[in-house]
Write an enzyme that holds these catalytic residues in place. Structure first.
Site, PDB file in Angstrom:
ATOM      1  N   LYS A  13       0.831  -1.216   0.000  1.00 37.46           N
ATOM      2  CA  LYS A  13       0.000   0.000   0.000  1.00 37.46           C
ATOM      3  C   LYS A  13       0.865   1.266   0.000  1.00 37.46           C
ATOM      4  O   LYS A  13       0.654   2.161  -0.814  1.00 37.46           O
ATOM      5  CB  LYS A  13      -0.943   0.017   1.226  1.00 37.46           C
ATOM      6  CG  LYS A  13      -1.886  -1.172   1.293  1.00 37.46           C
ATOM      7  CD  LYS A  13      -2.793  -1.105   2.524  1.00 37.46           C
ATOM      8  CE  LYS A  13      -2.082  -1.195   3.844  1.00 37.46           C
ATOM      9  NZ  LYS A  13      -1.410  -2.477   4.113  1.00 37.46           N
ATOM     10  N   ARG A  88      -9.875   0.393   8.528  1.00 38.96           N
ATOM     11  CA  ARG A  88      -9.377  -0.944   8.761  1.00 38.96           C
ATOM     12  C   ARG A  88     -10.397  -1.798   9.511  1.00 38.96           C
ATOM     13  O   ARG A  88     -10.117  -2.953   9.836  1.00 38.96           O
ATOM     14  CB  ARG A  88      -8.134  -0.833   9.629  1.00 38.96           C
ATOM     15  CG  ARG A  88      -6.861  -1.421   9.032  1.00 38.96           C
ATOM     16  CD  ARG A  88      -5.820  -1.318  10.135  1.00 38.96           C
ATOM     17  NE  ARG A  88      -4.541  -1.832   9.829  1.00 38.96           N
ATOM     18  CZ  ARG A  88      -3.584  -1.164   9.186  1.00 38.96           C
ATOM     19  NH1 ARG A  88      -3.822   0.026   8.699  1.00 38.96           N
ATOM     20  NH2 ARG A  88      -2.398  -1.702   9.043  1.00 38.96           N
ATOM     21  N   ARG A 127      11.278  -5.186   5.322  1.00 40.20           N
ATOM     22  CA  ARG A 127      11.013  -3.765   5.041  1.00 40.20           C
ATOM     23  C   ARG A 127      11.958  -2.856   5.832  1.00 40.20           C
ATOM     24  O   ARG A 127      12.199  -3.077   7.007  1.00 40.20           O
ATOM     25  CB  ARG A 127       9.556  -3.438   5.417  1.00 40.20           C
ATOM     26  CG  ARG A 127       9.260  -1.943   5.469  1.00 40.20           C
ATOM     27  CD  ARG A 127       7.788  -1.624   5.451  1.00 40.20           C
ATOM     28  NE  ARG A 127       6.988  -2.420   6.359  1.00 40.20           N
ATOM     29  CZ  ARG A 127       5.667  -2.525   6.273  1.00 40.20           C
ATOM     30  NH1 ARG A 127       5.006  -1.910   5.318  1.00 40.20           N
ATOM     31  NH2 ARG A 127       5.008  -3.265   7.139  1.00 40.20           N
ATOM     32  N   ARG A 155      10.872  -1.205  11.448  1.00 42.95           N
ATOM     33  CA  ARG A 155       9.751  -0.971  12.369  1.00 42.95           C
ATOM     34  C   ARG A 155       9.673  -2.023  13.472  1.00 42.95           C
ATOM     35  O   ARG A 155       9.879  -3.202  13.225  1.00 42.95           O
ATOM     36  CB  ARG A 155       8.433  -0.952  11.570  1.00 42.95           C
ATOM     37  CG  ARG A 155       8.117   0.407  10.995  1.00 42.95           C
ATOM     38  CD  ARG A 155       7.014   0.338   9.970  1.00 42.95           C
ATOM     39  NE  ARG A 155       5.836  -0.397  10.419  1.00 42.95           N
ATOM     40  CZ  ARG A 155       4.755  -0.584   9.669  1.00 42.95           C
ATOM     41  NH1 ARG A 155       4.701  -0.066   8.450  1.00 42.95           N
ATOM     42  NH2 ARG A 155       3.742  -1.254  10.135  1.00 42.95           N
ATOM     43  N   ARG A 166      -0.946  -9.276  12.846  1.00 42.92           N
ATOM     44  CA  ARG A 166      -1.562  -8.298  11.947  1.00 42.92           C
ATOM     45  C   ARG A 166      -2.307  -8.974  10.802  1.00 42.92           C
ATOM     46  O   ARG A 166      -3.372  -8.503  10.381  1.00 42.92           O
ATOM     47  CB  ARG A 166      -0.498  -7.336  11.411  1.00 42.92           C
ATOM     48  CG  ARG A 166      -0.204  -6.220  12.401  1.00 42.92           C
ATOM     49  CD  ARG A 166       1.226  -5.728  12.349  1.00 42.92           C
ATOM     50  NE  ARG A 166       1.590  -5.120  11.099  1.00 42.92           N
ATOM     51  CZ  ARG A 166       2.836  -5.032  10.643  1.00 42.92           C
ATOM     52  NH1 ARG A 166       3.823  -5.544  11.333  1.00 42.92           N
ATOM     53  NH2 ARG A 166       3.072  -4.434   9.510  1.00 42.92           N
TER      54      ARG A 166
HETATM   55  P1  ADP Z   1       0.944  -2.127   7.578  1.00 39.72           P
HETATM   56  O1  ADP Z   1       2.192  -1.742   6.888  1.00 39.72           O
HETATM   57  O2  ADP Z   1       1.057  -3.370   8.381  1.00 39.72           O
HETATM   58  O3  ADP Z   1      -0.269  -2.105   6.708  1.00 39.72           O
HETATM   59  P2  ADP Z   1       0.389   0.396   8.991  1.00 39.72           P
HETATM   60  O4  ADP Z   1       1.594   1.251   8.941  1.00 39.72           O
HETATM   61  O5  ADP Z   1      -0.765   0.763   8.150  1.00 39.72           O
HETATM   62  O6  ADP Z   1       0.804  -1.115   8.768  1.00 39.72           O
HETATM   63  O7  ADP Z   1      -0.116   0.289  10.502  1.00 39.72           O
HETATM   64  C1  ADP Z   1       0.753  -0.055  11.549  1.00 39.72           C
HETATM   65  C2  ADP Z   1      -0.036  -0.202  12.837  1.00 39.72           C
HETATM   66  O8  ADP Z   1      -0.686   1.040  13.145  1.00 39.72           O
HETATM   67  C3  ADP Z   1      -1.149  -1.234  12.822  1.00 39.72           C
HETATM   68  O9  ADP Z   1      -0.699  -2.545  13.118  1.00 39.72           O
HETATM   69  C4  ADP Z   1      -2.075  -0.687  13.912  1.00 39.72           C
HETATM   70  O10 ADP Z   1      -1.559  -0.964  15.200  1.00 39.72           O
HETATM   71  C5  ADP Z   1      -1.974   0.808  13.706  1.00 39.72           C
HETATM   72  N1  ADP Z   1      -2.982   1.305  12.746  1.00 39.72           N
HETATM   73  C6  ADP Z   1      -2.755   1.913  11.539  1.00 39.72           C
HETATM   74  N2  ADP Z   1      -3.907   2.250  10.950  1.00 39.72           N
HETATM   75  C7  ADP Z   1      -4.904   1.849  11.772  1.00 39.72           C
HETATM   76  C8  ADP Z   1      -6.318   1.894  11.714  1.00 39.72           C
HETATM   77  N3  ADP Z   1      -6.961   2.410  10.650  1.00 39.72           N
HETATM   78  N4  ADP Z   1      -7.010   1.366  12.762  1.00 39.72           N
HETATM   79  C9  ADP Z   1      -6.395   0.847  13.821  1.00 39.72           C
HETATM   80  N5  ADP Z   1      -5.067   0.759  13.954  1.00 39.72           N
HETATM   81  C10 ADP Z   1      -4.310   1.261  12.942  1.00 39.72           C
HETATM   82  P1  ADP Z   2       2.110  -1.932   3.189  1.00 40.19           P
HETATM   83  O1  ADP Z   2       2.070  -0.419   3.230  1.00 40.19           O
HETATM   84  O2  ADP Z   2       0.941  -2.530   2.483  1.00 40.19           O
HETATM   85  O3  ADP Z   2       2.334  -2.555   4.525  1.00 40.19           O
HETATM   86  P2  ADP Z   2       4.716  -1.570   1.845  1.00 40.19           P
HETATM   87  O4  ADP Z   2       4.449  -0.757   0.639  1.00 40.19           O
HETATM   88  O5  ADP Z   2       5.376  -0.904   2.991  1.00 40.19           O
HETATM   89  O6  ADP Z   2       3.371  -2.335   2.304  1.00 40.19           O
HETATM   90  O7  ADP Z   2       5.589  -2.823   1.378  1.00 40.19           O
HETATM   91  C1  ADP Z   2       6.033  -3.817   2.300  1.00 40.19           C
HETATM   92  C2  ADP Z   2       7.437  -4.276   1.899  1.00 40.19           C
HETATM   93  O8  ADP Z   2       7.351  -5.016   0.676  1.00 40.19           O
HETATM   94  C3  ADP Z   2       8.422  -3.142   1.639  1.00 40.19           C
HETATM   95  O9  ADP Z   2       9.701  -3.548   2.066  1.00 40.19           O
HETATM   96  C4  ADP Z   2       8.374  -2.950   0.111  1.00 40.19           C
HETATM   97  O10 ADP Z   2       9.632  -2.476  -0.395  1.00 40.19           O
HETATM   98  C5  ADP Z   2       8.101  -4.362  -0.367  1.00 40.19           C
HETATM   99  N1  ADP Z   2       7.245  -4.393  -1.568  1.00 40.19           N
HETATM  100  C6  ADP Z   2       6.219  -3.556  -1.886  1.00 40.19           C
HETATM  101  N2  ADP Z   2       5.664  -3.908  -3.056  1.00 40.19           N
HETATM  102  C7  ADP Z   2       6.339  -5.021  -3.472  1.00 40.19           C
HETATM  103  C8  ADP Z   2       6.228  -5.851  -4.635  1.00 40.19           C
HETATM  104  N3  ADP Z   2       5.299  -5.635  -5.567  1.00 40.19           N
HETATM  105  N4  ADP Z   2       7.079  -6.896  -4.732  1.00 40.19           N
HETATM  106  C9  ADP Z   2       8.024  -7.145  -3.776  1.00 40.19           C
HETATM  107  N5  ADP Z   2       8.171  -6.379  -2.672  1.00 40.19           N
HETATM  108  C10 ADP Z   2       7.351  -5.330  -2.516  1.00 40.19           C
END
Ligand code: ADP
Ligand code: ADP
Length: 209
Positions: A13, A88, A127, A155, A166
């Site tokens: 994302k 979410r 990541r 992270r 998660r």
């Molecule tokens: P990911 O990369 O796993 O999608 P995010 O950066 O979006 O993670 O979120 C990291 C953490 O922040 C989540 O595991 C949760 O604890 C909190 N968080 C983020 N967005 C939300 C939301 N919309 N509702 C509840 N918790 C959230």
């Molecule tokens: P989210 O926000 O959904 O948690 P991220 O964009 O942070 O996901 O991506 C999670 C990890 O996977 C990062 O280290 C990113 O560089 C890697 N990544 C993202 N898209 C791809 C892809 N299409 N193929 C392989 N690795 C990816």
């Protein structure tokens, strides 16, 4: 354009949002980034969220809903926004819907990035992010330049254990928002199991269709 990116942790994302917001000239709003900034600053909201986030649990709805509804009222969201990580849960989706209806604006699209569960742990554990530029890297799939390796952040919740929590939460709490948007006819599914550039093209294609 007002849109949402939905997908399990590690689906891509944040990576996709970064590529898309420039071409659509909209503001990227990541609930996770906002919460991490609040934790770092030690605000009341940050202190409340920290414990949940470390373990991979969701922060309570009322905390996140308030934060995002305030954020989308800001002037930089007038031309549009891309929400990443919010909503979410079903109550979050309903609160967003109500708030947008009240001010007479509509969501144009909800893009669901689908990636098999088996790939998510490796993506999240590898990541790394650059605190200076906000760029997201992956040790294997998008290796960072050598000269910035020292400043990259891993992270606290990108451990195998927290990622498992998660992913489980994603299926129980977040997946139920999919039918909510499907019924509104704005859900677009995209296969996220491809190179990042290819996924960007797939998203652009469904948005333009
Ligand atoms: P990911 O990369 O796993 O999608 P995010 O950066 O979006 O993670 O979120 C990291 C953490 O922040 C989540 O595991 C949760 O604890 C909190 N968080 C983020 N967005 C939300 C939301 N919309 N509702 C509840 N918790 C959230
Ligand atoms: P989210 O926000 O959904 O948690 P991220 O964009 O942070 O996901 O991506 C999670 C990890 O996977 C990062 O280290 C990113 O560089 C890697 N990544 C993202 N898209 C791809 C892809 N299409 N193929 C392989 N690795 C990816």
């Amino acid at each position: 354009m007002r849109m949402i990116l939905v997908g399990p942790p590690g689906a891509g994302k944040g990576t996709q949002a970064a590529s898309l917001v420039d071409s659509y000239r909209i503001t990227h709003i990541s609930s996770g980034d906002m919460l991490r900034a609040a934790v770092k600053e030690g605000t009341k909201l940050g202190n409340e969220a920290d414990g949940y986030m470390k373990g991979g649990k969701l922060v309570p709805d009322e905390v996140v809903i308030g934060m995002i509804l305030e954020r989308i009222k800001k002037p930089d969201c007038e031309q549009g926004f891309m929400l990443d990580g919010f909503p979410r849960t079903r109550p979050q989706a309903e609160a967003l819907d109500k708030a947008m209806t009240e001010v007479g604006v509509k969501l144009d699209a909800v893009v669901l990035i689908e990636v098999p569960d088996a790939m998510l742990e490796e993506r999240a554990v590898g990541r790394r992010s650059d605190p200076e530029t906000g760029k997201i890297y992956h040790l294997k799939y998008n290796p960072p330049p050598k000269d910035i390796e020292g400043r990259l952040v891993h992270r606290k919740d990108d451990t195998a254990e927290a990622v498992k929590t998660r992913v489980t939460k994603y299926h129980s709490e977040t997946a139920p928002i999919v039918p909510f948007y499907e019924e509104k006819g704005i859900l677009k599914r995209v296969d996220g199991n491809a190179k990042p550039d290819e996924v960007t093209q797939r998203i652009a294609a469904v948005l333009n269709s």
